[in-house]
Design an enzyme around this catalytic site. Structure first.
Site, short mmCIF file in Angstrom:
data_model
loop_
_atom_site.label_atom_id
_atom_site.label_comp_id
_atom_site.label_asym_id
_atom_site.label_seq_id
_atom_site.Cartn_x
_atom_site.Cartn_y
_atom_site.Cartn_z
N CYS A 1 -12.33 -19.06 -10.96
CA CYS A 1 -12.09 -17.79 -10.45
C CYS A 1 -10.97 -17.26 -11.40
O CYS A 1 -10.23 -16.32 -10.86
CB CYS A 1 -11.63 -17.63 -9.03
SG CYS A 1 -10.44 -18.92 -8.57
N GLY A 2 -11.28 -17.48 -12.54
CA GLY A 2 -10.42 -16.87 -13.58
C GLY A 2 -8.85 -17.18 -13.36
O GLY A 2 -8.63 -18.59 -13.13
#
Lengths: 87, 286
Positions: B89-90
């Site tokens: 998720c980055g």
């Protein structure tokens, strides 16, 4: 009897009920209490029991435990950590 | 045609990856929708509680409540860090961890001893890697945190604050401002900072009295702060994942375009060469 009450029942997770009603019966911390339109501003704690709302769409019941109830200008707000609808 | 086959294999592989990232993007998008609905659903309760407390809490009565006590000095404070259980998720978890570490450093510079409580595998793994002692860790809070989860997290800490064992509890979480903006934020949970009074003060009938009402509402207010933080962090995680997966899908598409172009030009070059060879061979026979 003038006017109606605007009632909302709010739990942390969602708004359980919102709408007009002609009367509300709530389990106060020291016994049941009834609220009709034109009630004086009130803030009170709730105990455990059944909250009954005489709404236009029939009677709605909720089981509540704890929380509080606030009445201002014919707006009733029931804010409780635990509430569930009773069929 | 060795190069061509190799390129074909790579195209296939990137296409498969794109299929996965696209699915993850769609899953995250639908989870995000539900999570933001919960953030929105939690708002009325927080507003209602805050408003009532703002009306009732007066400096005169503040001293009587342990949860409002302002300790003279901060000797021992707890920091509750909320992170995700999953990655991909980055920079979502990294940002939360960085914020938490900055806060810990800040509090330690003030001379406080900081104990760290972590929710989520990613935060736990990182602090273990740092070799820092973790006072408590939870990984059982999923995509749908409940008010009961919040209570189980914070109740022990507020009790210890009330007894004077802790001088403050802070929480680091992702504030959900919008789908694109979920900045890591640290807020003080206790001592409770009562929200500022808004609107015109009115005379209420109070039953029982203000003190009793405040006493029973303060813990609810604290629990709600934590619940809100949990819900917002889940929404932030899903929106971060959606963005990350969207970028991954876009990158995969770009890569496929490029690979396909290379493959086609290699194929064309080979055909041209074969034709040249045939023509050359035919010419040699004449």
């Amino acid at each position: 009897m003038a006017g109606t009450l605007q009632v909302s029942v709010i739990s942390p997770e969602q708004v359980l009920f919102e709408g007009p009603a002609s009367a509300v019966t709530a389990p106060g911390f020291d016994g049941e209490m009834g609220i009709l339109p034109m009630h004086a501003p009130l803030m009170t704690l709730l105990g455990n029991g059944t909250l009954r709302i005489e709404s236009t769409g029939g009677m709605k019941q909720f089981r509540v435990s704890g929380g509080f109830l606030q009445v201002v200008d014919d707006t009733v707000r029931v804010v409780t950590e635990e509430a569930s609808a009773v069929a | 045609m060795a190069k061509g086959r190799e390129l074909k294999g790579r195209i296939k592989s990137v296409e498969n990856t794109r299929k996965i990232t696209r699915t993850m993007e769609m899953v995250a998008a639908s989870k995000m929708k539900r999570a933001t609905d919960r953030v929105a659903a939690a708002r009325p309760y927080a507003l209602a509680l805050g408003e009532v407390l703002a009306r009732l809490v007066r400096p005169e009565i503040a001293e009587k409540f342990p949860l409002l006590r302002q300790p003279a000095s901060k000797r021992k404070v707890a920091l509750l860090l909320l992170t995700a259980n999953r990655g991909l998720c980055g920079a979502f978890n990294t940002n939360l961890i960085r914020e938490a570490r900055a806060r810990i450093a800040e509090l330690e510079a003030q001379g406080a001893e900081v104990e760290v409580h972590i929710v989520g595998k990613k935060g736990i793994a990182f602090f273990k890697y740092l070799g820092r002692s973790i006072s408590s860790e939870r990984i059982d809070i999923g995509d749908r945190p409940s008010a009961a989860d919040a209570a189980s997290l914070i109740d022990a800490l507020t009790d210890r604050f009330a007894k004077g064992e802790l001088d403050g509890v802070h929480i680091t979480y992702a504030k959900f401002q919008s789908a694109l903006s979920t900045p890591p934020t640290t807020e003080q949970v206790v001592p409770v900072v009562p929200p500022a009074t808004q609107g015109t003060p009115r005379d209420f009938l109070l039953a029982p009295d203000a003190e009793t009402i405040v006493e029973s509402l303060l813990p609810a207010y604290v629990r709600n702060m934590v619940y809100r933080a949990l819900v917002e962090t889940v929404a932030g995680e899903q929106s971060a994942r959606r963005t990350a997966m969207k970028n991954a899908t876009d990158n995969a598409s770009d890569m496929i375009t490029l690979l396909r172009r290379t493959y086609n030009s290699a194929r064309q070059a080979q055909i041209t060469q074969e034709i040249a060879e045939i023509v050359g061979g035919a010419a040699a026979l004449e």
